[in-house]
Design a protein around this motif. Sequence first.
Motif, short mmCIF file in Angstrom:
data_model
loop_
_atom_site.label_atom_id
_atom_site.label_comp_id
_atom_site.label_asym_id
_atom_site.label_seq_id
_atom_site.Cartn_x
_atom_site.Cartn_y
_atom_site.Cartn_z
N GLY A 1 1.24 -0.96 -0.31
CA GLY A 1 -0.13 -0.02 0.16
C GLY A 1 1.14 1.30 -0.04
O GLY A 1 0.65 2.15 -0.45
N ALA A 2 1.79 1.49 0.47
CA ALA A 2 3.35 2.68 0.70
C ALA A 2 3.82 2.79 -0.36
O ALA A 2 3.98 3.70 -1.01
CB ALA A 2 4.08 2.22 1.90
N ILE A 3 4.00 1.72 -1.40
CA ILE A 3 4.41 2.53 -2.59
C ILE A 3 3.58 3.08 -3.69
O ILE A 3 3.81 3.87 -4.21
CB ILE A 3 4.49 0.41 -3.60
N HIS A 4 1.85 2.47 -3.87
CA HIS A 4 1.49 3.34 -4.10
C HIS A 4 1.40 5.04 -3.55
O HIS A 4 1.16 6.30 -4.63
CB HIS A 4 -0.47 3.55 -3.96
N ALA A 5 1.75 5.25 -2.54
CA ALA A 5 1.43 6.41 -2.05
C ALA A 5 3.10 7.12 -2.27
O ALA A 5 3.37 8.51 -3.35
CB ALA A 5 2.09 6.69 -0.08
N LEU A 6 4.07 6.28 -2.43
CA LEU A 6 5.72 6.81 -3.36
C LEU A 6 5.77 6.76 -4.43
O LEU A 6 6.00 8.15 -4.64
CB LEU A 6 6.44 4.66 -2.98
N LYS B 1 9.60 17.50 -13.95
CA LYS B 1 10.72 18.18 -13.73
C LYS B 1 11.88 17.76 -14.95
O LYS B 1 11.49 18.10 -15.72
CB LYS B 1 10.43 19.11 -13.03
N ASP B 2 11.74 16.10 -14.27
CA ASP B 2 13.19 15.87 -14.73
C ASP B 2 12.75 14.68 -15.92
O ASP B 2 13.34 14.31 -16.61
CB ASP B 2 13.67 15.19 -14.27
N ASN B 3 11.16 14.79 -16.28
CA ASN B 3 11.11 13.98 -17.73
C ASN B 3 10.70 12.21 -17.35
O ASN B 3 10.79 11.58 -18.03
CB ASN B 3 11.42 14.05 -18.84
N ILE B 4 10.87 12.33 -15.71
CA ILE B 4 11.21 11.09 -15.01
C ILE B 4 9.40 10.93 -14.73
O ILE B 4 8.57 11.65 -14.12
CB ILE B 4 12.42 10.82 -14.05
N ARG B 5 9.07 9.39 -15.47
CA ARG B 5 7.14 8.89 -15.17
C ARG B 5 7.35 8.16 -14.25
O ARG B 5 8.74 7.33 -14.20
CB ARG B 5 6.80 8.55 -16.18
N VAL B 6 7.13 7.88 -13.22
CA VAL B 6 6.51 7.05 -12.05
C VAL B 6 5.18 5.87 -12.20
O VAL B 6 4.24 6.81 -11.39
CB VAL B 6 7.35 7.64 -10.99
N SER C 1 3.07 5.39 -22.91
CA SER C 1 2.44 5.33 -22.10
C SER C 1 3.34 7.07 -21.45
O SER C 1 2.56 7.52 -20.54
CB SER C 1 2.81 4.66 -20.31
N GLY C 2 3.92 7.95 -22.81
CA GLY C 2 4.02 9.46 -22.74
C GLY C 2 3.00 10.13 -21.49
O GLY C 2 4.18 10.90 -20.30
N PHE C 3 2.08 9.41 -21.47
CA PHE C 3 0.94 10.58 -20.67
C PHE C 3 0.27 9.86 -19.15
O PHE C 3 -0.12 10.26 -17.73
CB PHE C 3 -0.55 11.36 -21.19
N CYS C 4 1.98 8.69 -18.89
CA CYS C 4 0.61 8.48 -18.16
C CYS C 4 1.62 8.42 -16.76
O CYS C 4 2.98 7.83 -16.70
CB CYS C 4 0.93 6.87 -18.01
N SER C 5 1.64 9.27 -15.42
CA SER C 5 2.44 8.71 -14.30
C SER C 5 1.65 9.27 -12.93
O SER C 5 0.42 9.91 -12.87
CB SER C 5 3.47 10.38 -14.40
N GLY C 6 2.49 8.76 -11.99
CA GLY C 6 1.66 8.82 -10.52
C GLY C 6 0.50 8.44 -10.53
O GLY C 6 -0.57 8.40 -9.52
N SER C 7 0.48 7.01 -11.14
CA SER C 7 -1.27 6.14 -10.98
C SER C 7 -0.25 4.48 -10.79
O SER C 7 0.93 4.25 -11.20
CB SER C 7 -1.30 5.94 -12.69
#
Length: 258
Positions: free
Chosen positions: A157-162, A172-177, A238-244
């Motif tokens: 569960g904590a991974i989702h918050a991470l 800002k660094d063009n890194i998606r997570v 998946s260039g617009f997928c991040s934070g999910s």
Amino acid sequence: MKKFAGKVAVVTGSSGIGLGAALHFAREGAKVFICGIDEDINKKAIKAGAGMNIKVSKVDVSDPAQVEAWIGSIALEDTGIDILVNAAAIQTYGDTETTDINHWNRVISTNLNSCFLTSHFAYPLMKARGGGSIVHVSSVQGHSNQHNVLAYATSKGAIHALVRAQAVDAAKDNIRVNSISPGSIRTPLLEYAAQVVVGEGNPIEDTIAEFGKCHPIGRVGTIEETSALIDFLCSETSGFCSGSDFKIDGALLAYIGV
Ligand SMILES: NC(=O)c1ccc[n+]([C@@H]2O[C@H](COP(=O)([O-])OP(=O)(O)OC[C@H]3O[C@@H](n4cnc5c(N)ncnc54)[C@H](O)[C@@H]3O)[C@@H](O)[C@H]2O)c1
């Protein structure tokens, strides 16, 4: 031209989902660095990756010094890292009463701290490439859990918050997570879980089939299906997928079994 030609991929967990992703990236042209804690499992990974551009290292991902040294050794070989996939983890059993602090710390450091540590040390190398993609392998148990998986479910569960926290800052660094949350996937970990259910030495196939029946799709998932989702999250598509978080669970979490 292969999909990941010229890319450098770093993967933790040298069996199951991690190994599957590593082999996939290598087949698609990436240079791959994979690590695991177990010498015998690492030897099997070396055999599976024979002839491919895969380097297997013995690393305990819960140990900050070992993670720093591993990523440092990758930095010496390459100018950067494009892809980071964290699949190393342990599954243990216990509730609030039976989980002691050593058990808790072992699971949190292996399953959660490792995702932070690899990201932390890989981050400058991803920036050096002008961006990249990080995928942490969580679990359906990070959303909703069985009995007796206190430390494991907490780590997942904590991974989702991470993911959310990292993605907001890293944009800002063009890194998606992102993370993925698998249901039951046929790997050594699932076979271990089935063995716990049936007891040492007893056949596990019926239990794995039962696990499969809990998913509305009616079966457990495969490593190849999981690699396909990781591929998507690490590619330009998946260039617009991040934070999910992306579930790959045969509709398990969509289902209320009443
Ligand atoms: N298989 C499933 O049904 C399932 C379901 C949900 C989530 N997951 C998650 O998928 C990921 C991959 O698991 P898997 O199913 O492929 O299992 P697996 O056991 O094949 O892979 C996990 C790997 O991590 C390695 N590892 C454990 N501790 C380590 C450490 N301290 N340092 C380095 N390596 C270490 C193990 O040796 C193993 O090779 C895990 O994060 C797991 O929680 C799996």
